[in-house]
Write an enzyme that holds these catalytic residues in place. Sequence first.
Site, short mmCIF file in Angstrom:
data_model
loop_
_atom_site.label_atom_id
_atom_site.label_comp_id
_atom_site.label_asym_id
_atom_site.label_seq_id
_atom_site.Cartn_x
_atom_site.Cartn_y
_atom_site.Cartn_z
CE LYS A 43 39.60 44.24 52.69
NZ LYS A 43 40.24 43.60 53.87
CE1 TYR A 80 37.81 41.02 49.64
CE2 TYR A 80 38.31 41.93 47.47
CZ TYR A 80 38.71 41.60 48.77
OH TYR A 80 39.99 41.86 49.17
CB THR A 133 41.66 45.17 48.28
OG1 THR A 133 41.71 44.90 46.89
CG2 THR A 133 40.21 45.53 48.63
CG ASP A 134 43.99 46.78 43.63
OD1 ASP A 134 43.20 45.90 44.01
OD2 ASP A 134 44.80 46.60 42.70
P1 NAD Z 1 42.65 34.55 52.60
O1 NAD Z 1 41.24 34.32 52.19
O2 NAD Z 1 43.72 33.68 52.07
O3 NAD Z 1 42.77 34.49 54.20
C1 NAD Z 1 41.82 35.05 55.05
C2 NAD Z 1 42.05 34.52 56.45
O4 NAD Z 1 41.10 35.17 57.32
C3 NAD Z 1 41.84 33.01 56.59
O5 NAD Z 1 42.87 32.43 57.35
C4 NAD Z 1 40.49 32.90 57.31
O6 NAD Z 1 40.39 31.74 58.13
C5 NAD Z 1 40.50 34.17 58.16
N1 NAD Z 1 39.14 34.61 58.50
C6 NAD Z 1 38.08 34.73 57.67
N2 NAD Z 1 36.98 35.13 58.37
C7 NAD Z 1 37.39 35.30 59.65
C8 NAD Z 1 36.73 35.70 60.84
N3 NAD Z 1 35.42 36.00 60.86
N4 NAD Z 1 37.44 35.77 61.99
C9 NAD Z 1 38.76 35.45 62.00
N5 NAD Z 1 39.43 35.03 60.91
C10 NAD Z 1 38.75 34.95 59.75
O7 NAD Z 1 42.92 36.09 52.28
P2 NAD Z 1 44.28 36.79 51.78
O8 NAD Z 1 44.35 36.68 50.32
O9 NAD Z 1 45.40 36.34 52.63
O10 NAD Z 1 43.92 38.32 52.13
C11 NAD Z 1 44.23 38.86 53.42
C12 NAD Z 1 43.77 40.30 53.46
O11 NAD Z 1 44.43 41.04 52.45
C13 NAD Z 1 42.27 40.49 53.21
O12 NAD Z 1 41.81 41.49 54.07
C14 NAD Z 1 42.20 40.93 51.76
O13 NAD Z 1 41.07 41.74 51.55
C15 NAD Z 1 43.49 41.71 51.61
N6 NAD Z 1 44.08 41.74 50.27
C16 NAD Z 1 44.30 40.60 49.57
C17 NAD Z 1 44.93 40.65 48.34
C18 NAD Z 1 45.23 39.42 47.53
O14 NAD Z 1 45.67 39.52 46.38
N7 NAD Z 1 45.03 38.21 48.05
C19 NAD Z 1 45.34 41.89 47.82
C20 NAD Z 1 45.08 43.05 48.56
C21 NAD Z 1 44.47 42.96 49.80
O1 DAU Z 2 43.34 43.42 43.61
C1 DAU Z 2 43.42 42.83 44.88
C2 DAU Z 2 42.47 41.67 44.96
O2 DAU Z 2 43.03 40.63 44.17
C3 DAU Z 2 42.22 41.20 46.39
O3 DAU Z 2 41.56 42.22 47.11
C4 DAU Z 2 41.34 39.92 46.40
O4 DAU Z 2 41.21 39.44 47.73
C5 DAU Z 2 42.04 38.88 45.54
O5 DAU Z 2 41.25 37.71 45.47
C6 DAU Z 2 42.30 39.42 44.12
O6 DAU Z 2 41.04 39.61 43.41
P1 DAU Z 2 40.89 39.23 41.85
O7 DAU Z 2 39.46 39.01 41.58
O8 DAU Z 2 41.63 40.17 40.99
O9 DAU Z 2 41.72 37.82 41.88
P2 DAU Z 2 41.43 36.40 41.23
O10 DAU Z 2 42.67 35.58 41.42
O11 DAU Z 2 40.14 35.81 41.66
O12 DAU Z 2 41.30 36.75 39.69
C7 DAU Z 2 42.35 37.40 38.99
C8 DAU Z 2 41.88 37.62 37.56
O13 DAU Z 2 41.78 36.33 36.92
C9 DAU Z 2 40.50 38.24 37.45
O14 DAU Z 2 40.48 39.12 36.34
C10 DAU Z 2 39.57 37.05 37.22
C11 DAU Z 2 40.45 36.09 36.44
N1 DAU Z 2 40.16 34.63 36.65
C12 DAU Z 2 40.10 34.17 37.92
C13 DAU Z 2 39.83 32.85 38.17
C14 DAU Z 2 39.74 32.33 39.58
C15 DAU Z 2 40.01 33.80 35.55
O15 DAU Z 2 40.11 34.22 34.40
N2 DAU Z 2 39.76 32.47 35.80
C16 DAU Z 2 39.64 31.96 37.06
O16 DAU Z 2 39.37 30.74 37.20
#
Ligand code: NAD
Ligand code: DAU
Length: 351
Positions: free
Chosen positions: A162, A158, A132-133
């Site tokens: 990572k 978190y 992640t960034d």
């Molecule tokens: P998510 O939380 O939606 O999904 C995570 C998945 O991992 C789930 O299906 C969960 O059951 C599984 N999991 C958790 N713990 C586990 C374990 N111990 N063993 C096996 N499986 C397990 O997450 P996401 O948003 O899909 O993110 C996926 C990846 O991408 C993560 O590594 C996250 O750090 C990275 N990432 C996410 C974002 C974002 O915006 N969501 C951005 C950049 C990077």
């Molecule tokens: O940048 C990549 C990351 O983006 C990933 O690595 C993480 O897994 C992913 O969850 C996400 O993290 P953020 O903390 O940026 O995402 P989130 O959707 O939780 O929040 C986005 C922004 O919105 C952040 O500035 C917090 C704000 N927020 C979030 C929630 C849930 C609110 O203002 N209200 C809310 O209820």
Amino acid sequence: MLVTGGAGFIGANFVLNWLSQDGTDGIINVDKLTYAGNRNTLASLGGNARHIFSQTDICDRAALDKLFAAHQPRAVVHFAAESHVDRSIHDPAEFIQTNIVGTFNLLEAARTYWGGLDAAAKAAFRFLHVSTDEVFGSLGPGDPQFSETTAYRPNSPYSASKAASDHLVRAYHHTYGLPVLTTHCSNNYGPYHFPEKLIPLMMTNALAGRSLPIYGDGLNVRDWLYVGDHCAAICAVLARGRVGETYNVGGWNEKTNLDVVHTLCDLLDELRRKAIGSYRDQITFVKDRPGHDRRYAIDAHKLERELGWKPAETLETGLRKTVQWYLDNQAWVRNATSGDYRNWMANQYAE
Ligand code: NAD
Ligand code: DAU
């Protein structure tokens, strides 16, 4: 190919996109099915012989060894993680376990398996770590975007977990020669996004008539990328990325949270008009997230230059698709928000 976390948001989008293409490898999908994992997302793959699901914890080394031996993958794409910053603030232990210890176990299982391959298979093997960034910390308003050489400054449990996993992946290449690749992506949005994160939470609350809770002043900036574009970037890095390199992935879409929520409300006003007023009327400002990073922004030039990747969606086209998807898939949302989700919402937004 062995994919971890393929029942989560990005992992499932990746698995569905990958298997929708003719001639791609089969997938062994390894997921513990935590609260964030959802087998309904994979329902369309029922009966698809190219998809095998294994409910396995990546902290279980013996189970991982068996999966590698049984399926002989040519690559690992590692999504599995605890991913929600707010949950890491409430209860960091599981983040250390899965993100650090789990990644270590997976690296060890991969290294053992890879060590037993013949020279050609060894050279072709890839371990792609999805990071992640957030490991780069927080930017000020005039700071340049994060590049691949930006120093690590993780600010939440978190992002620190990572960052630790990234270091392990790097070390396994440097020390053992494991052919690794790491991607650092910005905030994703799109179908099958669990409604604890900003965009799906706002849509779910808006449609349920609940308030739209914006942390702090709402001026924190994120760089949004449509999930399908992230999946395409991972495919490009897997196919053509230089071993040992890291690649930043971003959408060139820096927006404040308030801007994003306004756009969502406007799209809902257009696509699902309320009887009276606008969805914007439901916006409320709530207590800020502790240690809330102010701004993330990604410089994705390396990925564009070296691998020819560019995002296909703009924020406008991607958000419109996403809102329409949520409106069309309310059964998925209802299923995802039953059970423990309600406890999380009640605790997190108690005020
Ligand atoms: P998510 O939380 O939606 O999904 C995570 C998945 O991992 C789930 O299906 C969960 O059951 C599984 N999991 C958790 N713990 C586990 C374990 N111990 N063993 C096996 N499986 C397990 O997450 P996401 O948003 O899909 O993110 C996926 C990846 O991408 C993560 O590594 C996250 O750090 C990275 N990432 C996410 C974002 C974002 O915006 N969501 C951005 C950049 C990077
Ligand atoms: O940048 C990549 C990351 O983006 C990933 O690595 C993480 O897994 C992913 O969850 C996400 O993290 P953020 O903390 O940026 O995402 P989130 O959707 O939780 O929040 C986005 C922004 O919105 C952040 O500035 C917090 C704000 N927020 C979030 C929630 C849930 C609110 O203002 N209200 C809310 O209820």
